[in-house]
Design an enzyme around this catalytic site. Structure first.
Site, PDB file in Angstrom:
ATOM      1  N   GLY A   9       0.830  -1.215   0.000  1.00 37.06           N
ATOM      2  CA  GLY A   9       0.000   0.000   0.000  1.00 37.06           C
ATOM      3  C   GLY A   9       0.853   1.249   0.000  1.00 37.06           C
ATOM      4  O   GLY A   9       0.496   2.266   0.613  1.00 37.06           O
ATOM      5  N   ALA A  10       1.998   1.192  -0.722  1.00 38.17           N
ATOM      6  CA  ALA A  10       2.919   2.335  -0.739  1.00 38.17           C
ATOM      7  C   ALA A  10       2.547   3.356  -1.811  1.00 38.17           C
ATOM      8  O   ALA A  10       3.200   4.394  -1.924  1.00 38.17           O
ATOM      9  CB  ALA A  10       4.345   1.839  -0.965  1.00 38.17           C
ATOM     10  N   ASN A  87       0.832  -2.603   5.262  1.00 37.02           N
ATOM     11  CA  ASN A  87       0.022  -1.389   5.436  1.00 37.02           C
ATOM     12  C   ASN A  87      -1.215  -1.362   4.542  1.00 37.02           C
ATOM     13  O   ASN A  87      -2.207  -0.712   4.885  1.00 37.02           O
ATOM     14  CB  ASN A  87       0.923  -0.170   5.160  1.00 37.02           C
ATOM     15  CG  ASN A  87       0.128   1.087   4.935  1.00 37.02           C
ATOM     16  OD1 ASN A  87      -0.318   1.730   5.887  1.00 37.02           O
ATOM     17  ND2 ASN A  87      -0.096   1.440   3.668  1.00 37.02           N
ATOM     18  N   TYR A 152     -14.824  -4.552   8.421  1.00 38.05           N
ATOM     19  CA  TYR A 152     -13.565  -3.786   8.525  1.00 38.05           C
ATOM     20  C   TYR A 152     -13.048  -3.765   9.963  1.00 38.05           C
ATOM     21  O   TYR A 152     -11.871  -4.072  10.215  1.00 38.05           O
ATOM     22  CB  TYR A 152     -13.759  -2.350   8.016  1.00 38.05           C
ATOM     23  CG  TYR A 152     -12.496  -1.522   8.178  1.00 38.05           C
ATOM     24  CD1 TYR A 152     -11.374  -1.773   7.380  1.00 38.05           C
ATOM     25  CD2 TYR A 152     -12.414  -0.526   9.143  1.00 38.05           C
ATOM     26  CE1 TYR A 152     -10.204  -1.039   7.538  1.00 38.05           C
ATOM     27  CE2 TYR A 152     -11.255   0.213   9.312  1.00 38.05           C
ATOM     28  CZ  TYR A 152     -10.151  -0.046   8.503  1.00 38.05           C
ATOM     29  OH  TYR A 152      -8.986   0.674   8.672  1.00 38.05           O
ATOM     30  N   LYS A 156      -9.531  -5.518  11.549  1.00 38.45           N
ATOM     31  CA  LYS A 156      -8.489  -4.781  12.283  1.00 38.45           C
ATOM     32  C   LYS A 156      -8.320  -5.331  13.700  1.00 38.45           C
ATOM     33  O   LYS A 156      -7.222  -5.292  14.252  1.00 38.45           O
ATOM     34  CB  LYS A 156      -8.794  -3.290  12.269  1.00 38.45           C
ATOM     35  CG  LYS A 156      -8.699  -2.665  10.868  1.00 38.45           C
ATOM     36  CD  LYS A 156      -7.322  -2.859  10.241  1.00 38.45           C
ATOM     37  CE  LYS A 156      -7.168  -2.181   8.901  1.00 38.45           C
ATOM     38  NZ  LYS A 156      -5.837  -2.327   8.313  1.00 38.45           N
ATOM     39  N   PRO A 182      -4.099   3.947  13.684  1.00 40.23           N
ATOM     40  CA  PRO A 182      -4.471   5.330  13.386  1.00 40.23           C
ATOM     41  C   PRO A 182      -5.960   5.570  13.631  1.00 40.23           C
ATOM     42  O   PRO A 182      -6.786   4.662  13.508  1.00 40.23           O
ATOM     43  CB  PRO A 182      -4.185   5.468  11.882  1.00 40.23           C
ATOM     44  CG  PRO A 182      -3.505   4.211  11.449  1.00 40.23           C
ATOM     45  CD  PRO A 182      -3.877   3.164  12.449  1.00 40.23           C
ATOM     46  N   THR A 185      -7.712   9.524   9.226  1.00 46.22           N
ATOM     47  CA  THR A 185      -6.505  10.099   8.611  1.00 46.22           C
ATOM     48  C   THR A 185      -6.826  10.555   7.187  1.00 46.22           C
ATOM     49  O   THR A 185      -7.567   9.866   6.469  1.00 46.22           O
ATOM     50  CB  THR A 185      -5.375   9.028   8.585  1.00 46.22           C
ATOM     51  OG1 THR A 185      -5.248   8.450   9.886  1.00 46.22           O
ATOM     52  CG2 THR A 185      -4.050   9.630   8.169  1.00 46.22           C
ATOM     53  N   GLU A 186      -6.218  11.672   6.805  1.00 45.07           N
ATOM     54  CA  GLU A 186      -6.496  12.264   5.485  1.00 45.07           C
ATOM     55  C   GLU A 186      -5.769  11.491   4.382  1.00 45.07           C
ATOM     56  O   GLU A 186      -4.589  11.748   4.108  1.00 45.07           O
ATOM     57  CB  GLU A 186      -6.011  13.715   5.512  1.00 45.07           C
ATOM     58  CG  GLU A 186      -6.768  14.601   4.585  1.00 45.07           C
ATOM     59  CD  GLU A 186      -6.410  16.059   4.812  1.00 45.07           C
ATOM     60  OE1 GLU A 186      -5.757  16.374   5.828  1.00 45.07           O
ATOM     61  OE2 GLU A 186      -6.778  16.852   3.951  1.00 45.07           O
TER      62      GLU A 186
HETATM   63  N1  LIG Z   1      -7.197   6.675   6.590  1.00 48.42           N
HETATM   64  C1  LIG Z   1      -7.709   6.315   7.735  1.00 48.42           C
HETATM   65  O1  LIG Z   1      -8.547   7.018   8.328  1.00 48.42           O
HETATM   66  C2  LIG Z   1      -7.238   5.043   8.403  1.00 48.42           C
HETATM   67  C3  LIG Z   1      -7.534   4.871   9.763  1.00 48.42           C
HETATM   68  C4  LIG Z   1      -7.096   3.705  10.385  1.00 48.42           C
HETATM   69  C5  LIG Z   1      -6.394   2.752   9.672  1.00 48.42           C
HETATM   70  N2  LIG Z   1      -6.131   2.943   8.346  1.00 48.42           N
HETATM   71  C6  LIG Z   1      -5.404   1.902   7.626  1.00 48.42           C
HETATM   72  O2  LIG Z   1      -4.265   2.472   7.024  1.00 48.42           O
HETATM   73  C7  LIG Z   1      -3.847   1.642   5.934  1.00 48.42           C
HETATM   74  C8  LIG Z   1      -3.493   2.524   4.743  1.00 48.42           C
HETATM   75  O3  LIG Z   1      -4.659   3.157   4.272  1.00 48.42           O
HETATM   76  P1  LIG Z   1      -4.701   4.689   3.861  1.00 48.42           P
HETATM   77  O4  LIG Z   1      -5.509   5.392   4.857  1.00 48.42           O
HETATM   78  O5  LIG Z   1      -3.343   5.184   3.568  1.00 48.42           O
HETATM   79  O6  LIG Z   1      -5.597   4.594   2.535  1.00 48.42           O
HETATM   80  P2  LIG Z   1      -5.264   4.749   0.997  1.00 48.42           P
HETATM   81  O7  LIG Z   1      -4.698   6.084   0.704  1.00 48.42           O
HETATM   82  O8  LIG Z   1      -6.512   4.328   0.308  1.00 48.42           O
HETATM   83  O9  LIG Z   1      -4.121   3.656   0.752  1.00 48.42           O
HETATM   84  C9  LIG Z   1      -4.396   2.289   0.675  1.00 48.42           C
HETATM   85  C10 LIG Z   1      -3.219   1.590   0.018  1.00 48.42           C
HETATM   86  O10 LIG Z   1      -3.516   0.189  -0.080  1.00 48.42           O
HETATM   87  C11 LIG Z   1      -3.299  -0.222  -1.436  1.00 48.42           C
HETATM   88  N3  LIG Z   1      -4.216  -1.281  -1.832  1.00 48.42           N
HETATM   89  C12 LIG Z   1      -5.585  -1.239  -1.847  1.00 48.42           C
HETATM   90  N4  LIG Z   1      -6.081  -2.378  -2.345  1.00 48.42           N
HETATM   91  C13 LIG Z   1      -4.998  -3.163  -2.638  1.00 48.42           C
HETATM   92  C14 LIG Z   1      -4.859  -4.466  -3.179  1.00 48.42           C
HETATM   93  N5  LIG Z   1      -5.925  -5.198  -3.549  1.00 48.42           N
HETATM   94  N6  LIG Z   1      -3.613  -4.968  -3.357  1.00 48.42           N
HETATM   95  C15 LIG Z   1      -2.534  -4.238  -3.028  1.00 48.42           C
HETATM   96  N7  LIG Z   1      -2.594  -2.995  -2.504  1.00 48.42           N
HETATM   97  C16 LIG Z   1      -3.818  -2.472  -2.318  1.00 48.42           C
HETATM   98  C17 LIG Z   1      -3.572   1.040  -2.263  1.00 48.42           C
HETATM   99  O11 LIG Z   1      -2.853   0.987  -3.476  1.00 48.42           O
HETATM  100  P3  LIG Z   1      -3.519   0.836  -4.927  1.00 48.42           P
HETATM  101  O12 LIG Z   1      -4.723   1.711  -4.968  1.00 48.42           O
HETATM  102  O13 LIG Z   1      -2.418   1.247  -5.842  1.00 48.42           O
HETATM  103  O14 LIG Z   1      -3.799  -0.605  -5.005  1.00 48.42           O
HETATM  104  C18 LIG Z   1      -2.959   2.119  -1.377  1.00 48.42           C
HETATM  105  O15 LIG Z   1      -1.584   2.210  -1.607  1.00 48.42           O
HETATM  106  C19 LIG Z   1      -4.991   0.663   5.696  1.00 48.42           C
HETATM  107  O16 LIG Z   1      -4.646  -0.604   6.225  1.00 48.42           O
HETATM  108  C20 LIG Z   1      -6.142   1.253   6.471  1.00 48.42           C
HETATM  109  O17 LIG Z   1      -7.049   0.273   6.906  1.00 48.42           O
HETATM  110  C21 LIG Z   1      -6.539   4.072   7.712  1.00 48.42           C
END
Ligand SMILES: NC(=O)c1ccc[n+]([C@@H]2O[C@H](COP(=O)([O-])OP(=O)(O)OC[C@H]3O[C@@H](n4cnc5c(N)ncnc54)[C@H](OP(=O)(O)O)[C@@H]3O)[C@@H](O)[C@H]2O)c1
Length: 260
Positions: A9-10, A87, A152, A156, A182, A185-186
């Protein structure tokens, strides 16, 4: 590669910031996600700005054995990673019985199966050489049940339980497992999960600050880190075990309702 970190998820959000932080310190990155263009732009940016090497792997981690394929690709290149950062993840809003099963199944495959498979594949090497760190991105959602995001929150809860348990199993080794939780998060997460208009996402912290908290905790070998919560949210979580469950769930459900 030098001090290589494999980061799933980079391509965006928290994972992209984790990759930036690791590269700023002069270390190499292996970036995994599905979006090739965004991975390539990350590679260009980090190699230009920091003179490090970035390897990109375009992989849909919801597909069976995807973790094994990532592991094999890295092994065939003769690379030994020092950091595994699981991630990648997504959520999904709605009543469980009304949501598309395929979406929830893919969520379970990404948030649970891929994370567990990659940890299982890389950990024996870490333990054998008594070095290496794992960072798993969980969520504060792991600490309570999540009506309107039932699957979801449950995925987690698995990540937090699994990460803490494996960390404890490694108590007599130098290998560490850190669990990052977290709050809102934006990033692209709220949009992907259909949560943009909910109260829960009315206030968000930056992906950079969450990534810094997670990265620093990983380097210290901490068990857990909570990032990006307001004082009142922290208090709510602290006292959650003493409050009747239906009251907690009422609150969480209201926070996740999409206004009509
Ligand atoms: N944002 C929040 O409020 C929040 C809060 C708590 C926890 N989190 C956790 O933080 C982590 C990162 O999320 P984020 O908030 O940074 O969201 P994000 O910007 O949507 O990033 C998600 C990442 O996961 C990758 N991904 C999604 N589906 C995938 C798949 N099938 N195979 C491989 N990679 C995949 C995406 O890449 P591609 O689109 O290129 O596939 C992207 O790089 C997640 O585990 C999420 O549950 C987020």
């Amino acid at each position: 590669m030098k001090n290589a970190a494999l980061i799933t998820g980079a391509s965006s959000g928290i994972g992209r910031e984790l990759a930036r932080i690791h590269a700023e310190k002069g270390n190499d990155v292996i970036a995994v996600a599905t979006n090739t263009e965004r991975l390539q732009s990350l590679k260009d940016e980090l190699e230009r700005s920091h003179g490090i090497s970035v390897m990109t792997i375009t992989k849909d981690l919801t597909v069976e054995r995807a973790g094994r394929e990532v592991f094999d690709t890295i092994r065939q290149e003769g690379i030994e990673i020092e950091y595994l950062i699981n991630n990648a993840g997504f959520g999904g809003q709605g009543k469980f019985h009304e949501r598309a099963w395929e979406s929830d199944l893919a969520m379970i495959r990404l948030n649970i199966i891929a994370l567990t498979e990659l940890t299982r594949l890389f950990l024996p090497g870490f333990v054998a050489r008594d070095s290496g760190r794992v960072l798993n991105t969980s969520s504060t959602a792991s600490l309570v049940p999540g009506p309107l995001q039932a699957v979801y929150f449950a995925t987690k809860a698995y990540v937090t339980s699994f990460s803490n348990a494996v960390a404890s199993e490694l108590h007599d080794s130098k290998v560490t497992v850190t669990n990052l939780m977290p709050g809102a998060t934006e990033t692209g997460f709220a949009r992907t999960s259909g949560m943009e208009k909910t109260d829960l996402f009315a206030k968000m912290v930056s992906a950079r600050s969450v990534a810094e908290d997670g990265y620093n905790a990983m380097m210290r070998g901490d068990l857990d880190v909570i990032s990006g919560l307001s004082f009142s949210q922290r208090m709510m979580l602290r006292f959650a075990p003493f409050v009747p469950r239906h009251m907690i769930m009422d609150q969480v459900r209201k926070g996740q309702e999409v206004p009509a």
